[in-house]
Design an enzyme around this catalytic site. Structure first.
Site, PDB file in Angstrom:
ATOM      1  CG  ASN A   9      -1.720   1.225   1.402  1.00 32.78           C
ATOM      2  OD1 ASN A   9      -1.803   2.039   0.477  1.00 32.78           O
ATOM      3  ND2 ASN A   9      -2.333   1.391   2.566  1.00 32.78           N
ATOM      4  CE  LYS A  11      -0.153   3.313   4.683  1.00 34.44           C
ATOM      5  NZ  LYS A  11      -0.192   3.469   6.139  1.00 34.44           N
ATOM      6  CG  HIS A  94      -5.940   1.949   4.878  1.00 36.58           C
ATOM      7  ND1 HIS A  94      -5.575   2.903   5.798  1.00 36.58           N
ATOM      8  CD2 HIS A  94      -4.897   1.078   4.798  1.00 36.58           C
ATOM      9  CE1 HIS A  94      -4.353   2.620   6.237  1.00 36.58           C
ATOM     10  NE2 HIS A  94      -3.921   1.527   5.650  1.00 36.58           N
ATOM     11  CD  GLU A  96      -3.145   5.562   6.506  1.00 37.64           C
ATOM     12  OE1 GLU A  96      -3.085   5.632   5.270  1.00 37.64           O
ATOM     13  OE2 GLU A  96      -2.229   5.054   7.195  1.00 37.64           O
ATOM     14  CD  GLU A 164      -3.568  -2.396   7.052  1.00 36.72           C
ATOM     15  OE1 GLU A 164      -2.465  -2.655   6.563  1.00 36.72           O
ATOM     16  OE2 GLU A 164      -4.197  -1.346   6.814  1.00 36.72           O
ATOM     17  N   GLY A 170       2.176   2.365  10.722  1.00 35.74           N
ATOM     18  CA  GLY A 170       3.119   3.467  10.569  1.00 35.74           C
ATOM     19  C   GLY A 170       3.821   3.868  11.858  1.00 35.74           C
ATOM     20  CB  SER A 210       4.885  -1.601  12.101  1.00 36.48           C
ATOM     21  OG  SER A 210       4.466  -0.261  12.334  1.00 36.48           O
ATOM     22  N   GLY A 231       2.886  -1.112   4.258  1.00 38.39           N
ATOM     23  CA  GLY A 231       2.943   0.301   3.913  1.00 38.39           C
ATOM     24  C   GLY A 231       4.378   0.757   3.709  1.00 38.39           C
ATOM     25  N   GLY A 232       4.995   1.246   4.775  1.00 39.55           N
ATOM     26  CA  GLY A 232       6.334   1.821   4.695  1.00 39.55           C
ATOM     27  C   GLY A 232       7.357   0.917   4.016  1.00 39.55           C
TER      28      GLY A 232
END
Ligand code: PGA
Length: 252
Positions: A9, A11, A94, A96, A164, A170, A210, A231-232
């Protein structure tokens, strides 16, 4: 057992040219992921370029969101039909989007139905906040989000559910595999069984929050965890591929 899937993802990161470079890097190393399905979810504006960049490989493409209507006066939105041909998957709900863009279980449910009707594979995201976990509500929140998000949905084929926990996204503070397995093998799986009966056994369950190359193998070692939504660590091709390789090794 469901397929193993590792989805990135991205983002609101990457320009079009950065997205193409990242996708090319993943494509080049994709063989290291074994049987794990790799899915890249760039911003809308890069979907076409990323689709072209991974052409000829097994790497799949996903969108990060969509609106449930076919067309019309919905400024700034993207319809399921617009995604057809650009991607196979779409992330829905999601945290967010729920927190920052006012998405509700009802709008998530509309989107899941619209995605399936358009032949897209939805990745339904669920997860509790820290406040909800500390109040002892984690199991209820997750089963409630699964049931509400899938209200009226009868076909489990193509569906993926990602757990999640909001507190793990994050933050560098991943859940433990034990916490994830408790929610995923418990609340989430039971809710899916209630909706789809034995077809629930084919729905891949992804952990997200994470996840990285160092912890992915421990998550995937759990029977009820079939991959990750990353993500990251998905923003660098080598890290993303290491996550996928760790999942592949744990599932071998
Ligand atoms: P993270 O994000 O891996 O950066 O925690 C995961 C996600 O939000 O899907």
């Amino acid at each position: 057992m469901p397929a193993s899937v590792v989805a990135g993802n991205w983002k609101m990161n990457t320009t079009v040219s950065e997205a193409v470079a990242l996708a090319a890097g993943v494509k080049d190393g994709a063989s290291s992921a074994g049987n794990v399905e790799l899915v890249l979810c760039p911003p809308f504006v890069s979907l076409t370029a990323v689709r072209d960049a991974v052409q000829g490989s097994a790497v799949k493409v996903g969108a990060q969101n969509m609106y449930h209507q076919d067309s019309g006066a919905f400024t700034g939105e993207v319809s399921p039909g617009m995604l057809q041909g650009l991607c196979e998957y779409v992330i829905i709900g999601h945290s967010e989007r729920r927190q920052l863009f006012c998405e509700t279980d009802e709008s998530v449910n509309d989107k899941i139905k619209a995605a399936q009707a358009a032949g897209l594979k939805p990745i339904l995201c669920v997860g509790e906040s820290l406040e909800e976990r500390e109040a002892g509500k984690a199991m209820d929140v997750n089963s409630g989000q699964v049931r509400a998000g899938l209200d009226g949905v009868t076909d489990a084929s193509g569906l993926i559910v990602a757990y999640e926990p909001v507190w793990a996204i994050g933050t560098g503070q991943a859940a433990t595999p034990g916490i994830a397995a408790e929610v995923m093998g418990g609340a989430i799986y039971e809710a899916l069984r209630g909706i789809f009966a034995s077809a629930a056994d084919q729905v891949p369950l992804l952990y997200g929050g994470s996840m990285n190359a160092g912890n992915a193998g421990d998550f995937a070692a759990q029977d009820c965890i079939h991959g990750g939504l990353v993500g990251g660590a998905a923003l660098q091709a080598d890290q993303f591929l290491q996550v996928a390789a760790a999942v592949a090794a744990a599932k071998a």
